[in-house]
Scaffold this active site. Structure first.
Site, PDB file in Angstrom:
ATOM      1  N   GLY A  83       0.621   5.824   0.553  1.00  0.00           N
ATOM      2  CA  GLY A  83      -0.201   6.966   0.891  1.00  0.00           C
ATOM      3  C   GLY A  83       0.640   8.134   1.348  1.00  0.00           C
ATOM      4  N   SER A  84      -0.046   9.186   1.829  1.00  0.00           N
ATOM      5  CA  SER A  84       0.635  10.420   2.192  1.00  0.00           C
ATOM      6  C   SER A  84       1.508  10.271   3.429  1.00  0.00           C
ATOM      7  CB  SER A  84      -0.398  11.524   2.430  1.00  0.00           C
ATOM      8  OG  SER A  84      -1.293  11.145   3.467  1.00  0.00           O
ATOM      9  N   ASP A 110      -9.352   7.118  13.398  1.00  0.00           N
ATOM     10  CA  ASP A 110      -9.491   6.583  12.043  1.00  0.00           C
ATOM     11  C   ASP A 110      -9.900   5.114  12.082  1.00  0.00           C
ATOM     12  OD1 ASP A 110      -9.537   6.781   9.298  1.00  0.00           O
ATOM     13  OD2 ASP A 110      -7.405   6.419   9.030  1.00  0.00           O
ATOM     14  N   LYS A 147       6.628  -0.206   7.188  1.00  0.00           N
ATOM     15  CA  LYS A 147       6.051   1.091   6.827  1.00  0.00           C
ATOM     16  C   LYS A 147       7.200   2.087   6.765  1.00  0.00           C
ATOM     17  CE  LYS A 147       2.132   4.100   7.808  1.00  0.00           C
ATOM     18  NZ  LYS A 147       0.949   4.316   8.671  1.00  0.00           N
ATOM     19  N   GLY A 171       3.228   7.446   4.260  1.00  0.00           N
ATOM     20  CA  GLY A 171       4.201   6.377   4.136  1.00  0.00           C
ATOM     21  C   GLY A 171       3.749   5.252   3.230  1.00  0.00           C
ATOM     22  N   ASP A 172       4.700   4.435   2.800  1.00  0.00           N
ATOM     23  CA  ASP A 172       4.422   3.248   2.008  1.00  0.00           C
ATOM     24  C   ASP A 172       4.500   2.018   2.912  1.00  0.00           C
ATOM     25  OD1 ASP A 172       4.333   4.936  -0.115  1.00  0.00           O
ATOM     26  OD2 ASP A 172       6.254   4.342  -0.966  1.00  0.00           O
ATOM     27  N   GLY A 174       0.830  -1.189   0.000  1.00  0.00           N
ATOM     28  CA  GLY A 174       0.000   0.000   0.000  1.00  0.00           C
ATOM     29  C   GLY A 174       0.863   1.236   0.000  1.00  0.00           C
TER      30      GLY A 174
END
Length: 339
Positions: free
Chosen positions: A29-30, A144, A49, A32-33, A27
């Site tokens: 995203g903003s 979240d 991560k 981290g990967d 995955g």
């Protein structure tokens, strides 16, 4: 299957910390990967991560450092949370190396035709409430709560729900252990689809926010969709708040609760009855689902919908020989405005 899952995206292999060989991208995203890797000394598989390899801006480092600090509040070996093997710099990046997990609940929900049977929901709710309660006991709220932030374990822990991804978490207590006062700010909402009413109003975080978000997750598991899904992005925040606050004549949360087993209405009544800063009654909420399990004669055997397709009434997308596999891991919801 919507094409090739991200877990099958092979990449140019490289090493992290000299001992973890990265093989797949899981995955991105903003904040981290997420990569799949293995320990070259032991062969044990892990998830990593890290800051994006295409963006070496140090502004991303504090986000990952903060998440590492949150994870450090949870002792390694705590059931339902991935153990951290390393958190710190690696060359020009900051990385968190943790246990490999199985598929997230969002992916499994899609594979089960976007509906779970009530028995599976009861077993999941019991564990998810446990995870949230433990996080709260450390003075932290997730901010979240969503299906993609819960995953089944791997191999021998495939029946255990794990909670992860705390990049958007917040402390709800001050250094003296007192709850933060109620105020309004521009704090992140998390994922709009599951955000609490207080989050939409940009109010101070509290434990009730996570519990309310979990209710929306469980309702989606049951019905497949939520009333506010699919709204135009320009109307999202305001329209979702109207539906969640039950100030809409049709399609509101109350309409959905009326079509749900009574446990969900009782859950909603408890959440909406909490005063700001009041601790949720986790035992009461778990008791709602445990009582239904007893009344139906169901047992906590870890036999979820995706593990025994023969019990499904409407069928499943998963073949009978399905084994819990990282091949089904997929995370598309890094954007907090994703509906």
């Amino acid at each position: 299957m919507r094409g090739v899952p991200k877990a099958n995206q092979f990449i140019h292999s490289y090493s992290v910390c000299g001992i973890y060989q990265v093989t797949h991208r899981l995955g991105e995203g903003s904040d981290g990967d997420v990569m799949r890797a293995f320990n070259i000394n032991t062969g044990a598989e892990v998830a990593i991560k890290q800051m994006s390899r295409t963006n070496r801006d140090d502004l991303l480092w504090p986000i990952l450092k903060f998440e590492a600090l949150i994870l450090a509040l949870i002792p390694d070996g705590t059931e339902g949370f991935p153990s951290v093997h390393y958190a710190g710099p690696d060359a020009n990046e900051y990385v968190i190396v943790m246990d490999r997990l199985g598929p997230n609940l969002g992916a499994l929900h899609r594979l089960c035709r976007e509906k779970f049977m009530l028995r599976t929901i009861c077993m999941l709710a019991d564990q998810m409430l446990d995870r949230i309660q433990l996080l709260h006991s450390r003075g932290v709220v997730s901010c979240d709560i969503k299906p993609q932030n819960f995953a089944m374990g791997f191999d021998k822990t495939a029946h255990i729900v794990h909670m992860f991804d705390f990049a958007r978490s917040r402390l709800y207590v001050n250094p003296d252990g007192e709850h933060l006062p109620l105020s309004t700010s521009d704090r992140p909402l998390g994922t709009v689809r599951y955000a609490s009413i207080a989050a939409h109003r940009s109010q101070t975080v509290s434990r009730a926010d996570d519990i309310e978000s979990l209710l929306y997750v469980l309702l989606e598991f049951l019905h497949g969709t939520l009333p506010w899904e699919g709204l135009p992005v320009s109307l999202t925040a305001k329209s979702v708040l109207v539906l969640k606050a039950d100030s809409s004549p049709t399609g509101s949360i109350q309409t959905m609760l009326a079509r749900s087993p009574p446990e969900f209405a009782a859950y909603h009544a408890h959440v909406t009855g909490l005063a700001f800063g009041e601790e949720p009654d986790y035992a009461l909420l778990r008791g709602l689902f445990r009582r239904r399990m007893r009344e139906e004669g169901w047992v906590y055997d870890g036999n979820y919908d995706w593990m025994d397709p023969s019990e499904l009434v409407k069928g499943t997308l998963i073949p009978a020989e399905y084994n819990v596999s990282m091949d089904f891991v997929e995370d598309k919801e890094w954007n907090p405005n994703y509906m």
